[in-house]
Scaffold this motif. Structure first.
Motif, PDB file in Angstrom:
ATOM      1  N   LEU A 125       0.831  -1.197   0.000  1.00 18.77           N
ATOM      2  CA  LEU A 125       0.000   0.000   0.000  1.00 18.77           C
ATOM      3  C   LEU A 125       0.868   1.251   0.000  1.00 18.77           C
ATOM      4  O   LEU A 125       0.599   2.210  -0.742  1.00 18.77           O
ATOM      5  N   GLY A 150      -4.840   2.491  -1.608  1.00 19.16           N
ATOM      6  CA  GLY A 150      -5.554   2.418  -0.342  1.00 19.16           C
ATOM      7  C   GLY A 150      -6.090   1.057   0.019  1.00 19.16           C
ATOM      8  O   GLY A 150      -6.604   0.868   1.116  1.00 19.16           O
ATOM      9  N   SER A 151      -5.974   0.088  -0.912  1.00 23.44           N
ATOM     10  CA  SER A 151      -6.473  -1.245  -0.614  1.00 23.44           C
ATOM     11  C   SER A 151      -5.901  -2.266  -1.591  1.00 23.44           C
ATOM     12  O   SER A 151      -5.398  -1.894  -2.655  1.00 23.44           O
ATOM     13  N   ILE A 200     -11.192  -7.946   0.879  1.00 25.39           N
ATOM     14  CA  ILE A 200     -10.436  -6.728   0.593  1.00 25.39           C
ATOM     15  C   ILE A 200      -9.775  -6.285   1.888  1.00 25.39           C
ATOM     16  O   ILE A 200     -10.350  -6.440   2.973  1.00 25.39           O
ATOM     17  N   SER A 234      -8.218  -2.869   3.355  1.00 28.82           N
ATOM     18  CA  SER A 234      -8.052  -1.432   3.156  1.00 28.82           C
ATOM     19  C   SER A 234      -7.218  -0.866   4.306  1.00 28.82           C
ATOM     20  O   SER A 234      -6.949  -1.554   5.296  1.00 28.82           O
ATOM     21  N   GLU A 235      -6.860   0.382   4.162  1.00 32.13           N
ATOM     22  CA  GLU A 235      -6.129   1.052   5.244  1.00 32.13           C
ATOM     23  C   GLU A 235      -6.918   0.990   6.544  1.00 32.13           C
ATOM     24  O   GLU A 235      -6.342   0.817   7.617  1.00 32.13           O
ATOM     25  N   ARG A 236      -8.223   1.090   6.454  1.00 27.59           N
ATOM     26  CA  ARG A 236      -9.070   1.022   7.644  1.00 27.59           C
ATOM     27  C   ARG A 236      -8.959  -0.338   8.329  1.00 27.59           C
ATOM     28  O   ARG A 236      -8.911  -0.433   9.555  1.00 27.59           O
ATOM     29  N   PHE A 279     -17.302   2.953   2.325  1.00 27.80           N
ATOM     30  CA  PHE A 279     -16.028   2.435   1.831  1.00 27.80           C
ATOM     31  C   PHE A 279     -15.609   3.219   0.595  1.00 27.80           C
ATOM     32  O   PHE A 279     -16.425   3.901  -0.024  1.00 27.80           O
ATOM     33  N   ARG A 280     -14.322   3.120   0.274  1.00 28.83           N
ATOM     34  CA  ARG A 280     -13.753   3.948  -0.781  1.00 28.83           C
ATOM     35  C   ARG A 280     -13.275   3.168  -1.990  1.00 28.83           C
ATOM     36  O   ARG A 280     -12.790   3.765  -2.945  1.00 28.83           O
ATOM     37  N   HIS A 281     -13.408   1.854  -1.973  1.00 30.97           N
ATOM     38  CA  HIS A 281     -12.942   1.024  -3.086  1.00 30.97           C
ATOM     39  C   HIS A 281     -14.003  -0.010  -3.432  1.00 30.97           C
ATOM     40  O   HIS A 281     -14.543  -0.667  -2.540  1.00 30.97           O
ATOM     41  N   SER A 318     -12.157   3.634  -7.262  1.00 25.13           N
ATOM     42  CA  SER A 318     -12.039   4.280  -5.958  1.00 25.13           C
ATOM     43  C   SER A 318     -12.968   5.485  -5.919  1.00 25.13           C
ATOM     44  O   SER A 318     -13.456   5.953  -6.956  1.00 25.13           O
TER      45      SER A 318
END
Length: 143
Positions: free
Chosen positions: A30, A36-37, A50, A52-54, A101-103, A117
């Motif tokens: 990343l 970001g994922s 998935i 992700s950064e989260r 979510f972003r992706h 994204s």
């Protein structure tokens, strides 16, 4: 505008890992790739999850530095929402907003075609709004 329009501009490159990839390796990818994922693909190349950064933040909050040794399967989000290339951008925006979510992987008939994204969606929507504005200006000037 549709998801396929975004993919035609950005391409279908998706960064993927296996369920056994360590959180440390994912974190490195990343960071190095400025993404970001990553998607987790199972043995038959279908989307299993998935990360992700989260997801990484949650893992570090729970496990501290030991999270680096965890595997993707232990920290990934399993219920991955996907979209189809024929989905309108407005639908994708609603999915992302509702799901926080972003992706969003783009899948058709079980085949992974790409990943969009929130940045891709916002960029596409801004371009669309710009074109609409220009068309209205041209209409007003011509009238």
């Amino acid at each position: 505008m549709f998801v396929s329009d975004i993919l035609s501009r950005k391409g279908g490159l998706v960064h993927t890992v296996t369920p056994g990839t360590s959180v440390g390796q994912i974190s490195q990818q990343l960071s190095t790739r400025h993404i970001g994922s990553v998607l987790i693909l199972d043995a038959d190349d279908s989307v299993a999850g998935i990360v992700s950064e989260r997801d990484l933040v949650r893992a570090f909050a729970t496990h501290g530095a030991g999270a680096l040794d965890l595997e993707a399967r232990q920290v990934m989000t399993r219920d991955v929402v996907t979209c189809d290339p024929d989905d309108p951008i407005e639908h994708v925006m609603q999915l992302m907003t509702r799901g926080r979510f972003r992706h969003l992987p783009v899948v058709r008939h079980g085949e992974l075609l790409g990943l969009v994204s929130i940045g891709d969606v916002v960029k596409a929507r801004l371009e669309e709004a710009h074109h609409e504005t220009e068309a209205l200006r041209a209409y007003i000037v011509a009238g």
